[in-house]
Design a protein around this motif. Structure first.
Motif, short mmCIF file in Angstrom:
data_model
loop_
_atom_site.label_atom_id
_atom_site.label_comp_id
_atom_site.label_asym_id
_atom_site.label_seq_id
_atom_site.Cartn_x
_atom_site.Cartn_y
_atom_site.Cartn_z
N UNK A 104 23.48 83.59 -4.00
CA UNK A 104 23.29 84.39 -2.79
C UNK A 104 24.54 84.32 -1.93
N UNK A 105 25.31 85.40 -1.92
CA UNK A 105 26.48 85.50 -1.05
C UNK A 105 26.18 86.49 0.08
N UNK A 106 26.60 86.12 1.29
CA UNK A 106 26.39 86.97 2.46
C UNK A 106 27.62 86.89 3.36
N UNK A 107 27.72 87.84 4.27
CA UNK A 107 28.74 87.72 5.31
C UNK A 107 28.48 86.42 6.07
N UNK A 108 29.52 85.71 6.51
CA UNK A 108 29.33 84.42 7.17
C UNK A 108 28.32 84.43 8.32
N UNK A 112 24.55 82.57 8.55
CA UNK A 112 24.11 81.71 9.65
C UNK A 112 22.74 82.16 10.17
N UNK A 113 22.51 83.46 10.21
CA UNK A 113 21.19 83.97 10.62
C UNK A 113 20.11 83.52 9.63
N UNK A 119 15.30 77.43 9.27
CA UNK A 119 14.96 76.37 10.22
C UNK A 119 13.69 76.70 10.98
N UNK A 120 13.54 77.96 11.37
CA UNK A 120 12.31 78.39 12.06
C UNK A 120 11.10 78.21 11.15
N UNK A 233 17.14 87.23 14.00
CA UNK A 233 18.01 88.36 14.27
C UNK A 233 18.01 89.45 13.22
N UNK A 234 17.12 89.36 12.25
CA UNK A 234 17.01 90.40 11.22
C UNK A 234 15.98 91.44 11.65
N UNK A 235 16.03 92.59 11.00
CA UNK A 235 15.01 93.63 11.20
C UNK A 235 14.49 94.05 9.84
N UNK A 236 13.21 94.36 9.77
CA UNK A 236 12.61 94.81 8.52
C UNK A 236 12.68 96.32 8.40
#
Length: 260
Positions: A104-108, A112-113, A119-120, A233-236
């Motif tokens: 799983x690679x993502x923008x930095x 973090x999000x 964690x939540x 901070x994500x949206x579905x």
């Protein structure tokens, strides 16, 4: 000659003792142990050279992703589970398009999000974890998927975003995700990943519950996933319970570049 032979026998004896002693650190000077005590001349005069370790080489897909500045989620939060479905045949294409690549690679900032979302989730249910089904998807892979779908051209965008315009997956700014427990069981979300039908649509959940097609437990599992992702901070989206975006496509074009 006789003395040298005796010394050689003694040297071999000590070498054998050193080799078969399981609790002792083996000598690093094995090749120079057999020495003629009278002449101080070694019987074995050189140390065998070990071959240099071959440097690790990333695969073509992963190297392109790294060159684009994306980061492996395991380096941000190793507790997040990764199971790329497009690195298997367990997907709607019934085809492995990633080969050996299964990370799983993502923008930095997106990584973090996702760490925050984990964690939540852990704060509410320590025995649960996020599991990633897809993250960055190079546009070359998107073209492969687009060209493989056996549906009319005008219907393909129902299954895969047109690679001509790019999707947030191509930027590394979207994730397909679910929740797994400590025993390795994925929470029941009412449908499998990559199920293309109304039962997977968040916008139709209320109706699906009334019709008895979606249970309250399945809906609560989806709500749990949505709550931690939105909090981070994500949206579905309205047609896939598993898909979450970190930003809008227009923002992605200004902040990032597509991974080809």
């Amino acid at each position: 000659m006789k003395r040298s032979f005796i010394v050689l026998i003694i040297s071999v004896y000590f070498l054998a003792c050193d080799y078969f002693a399981p609790q002792k650190k083996k000598s690093t000077l094995v090749a120079k142990v057999a020495v003629d005590l009278l002449s101080s001349k070694p019987i074995i005069d050189s140390v065998v050279s070990l071959p240099l370790q071959t440097p690790f080489v990333y695969g073509d897909i992963e190297q392109r992703i790294i060159d684009a500045g994306l980061i492996d989620i395991k380096k941000v939060d190793s507790s997040i589970v990764v199971d790329l479905k497009y690195s298997t045949c367990d997907n709607f294409l019934f085809m492995d398009v990633y080969g050996a690549f299964n990370k799983c690679y993502l923008q930095p900032d997106v990584a973090e999000k996702l760490k925050m979302a984990q964690q939540f989730l852990k704060a509410k249910f320590p025995y649960y974890s996020l599991i990633v089904y897809d993250a960055v998807r190079p546009r070359s892979i998107q073209y492969t998927m687009w060209d493989t779908i056996a549906v009319p051209l005008k219907e393909r965008s129902k299954y895969v975003s047109n690679p001509k315009y790019g999707s947030l997956h191509n930027f590394g700014a979207a994730v397909d995700i679910s929740i797994i427990d400590k025993s390795g069981y994925v929470l029941d979300m009412g449908t499998s990943y990559d199920y293309f039908g109304e039962l997977a649509y968040p916008r139709e959940e209320e109706r699906m519950i009334k019709e008895g097609k979606l249970s309250k437990v399945q809906w609560l599992n989806r709500e749990l996933l949505r709550s931690v992702m939105i909090q981070a901070g994500f949206t579905g989206i309205t047609t896939e319970w598993w898909h979450f975006n970190s930003c809008y496509r227009q923002q992605a074009y200004t902040k990032y570049r597509i991974v080809e």
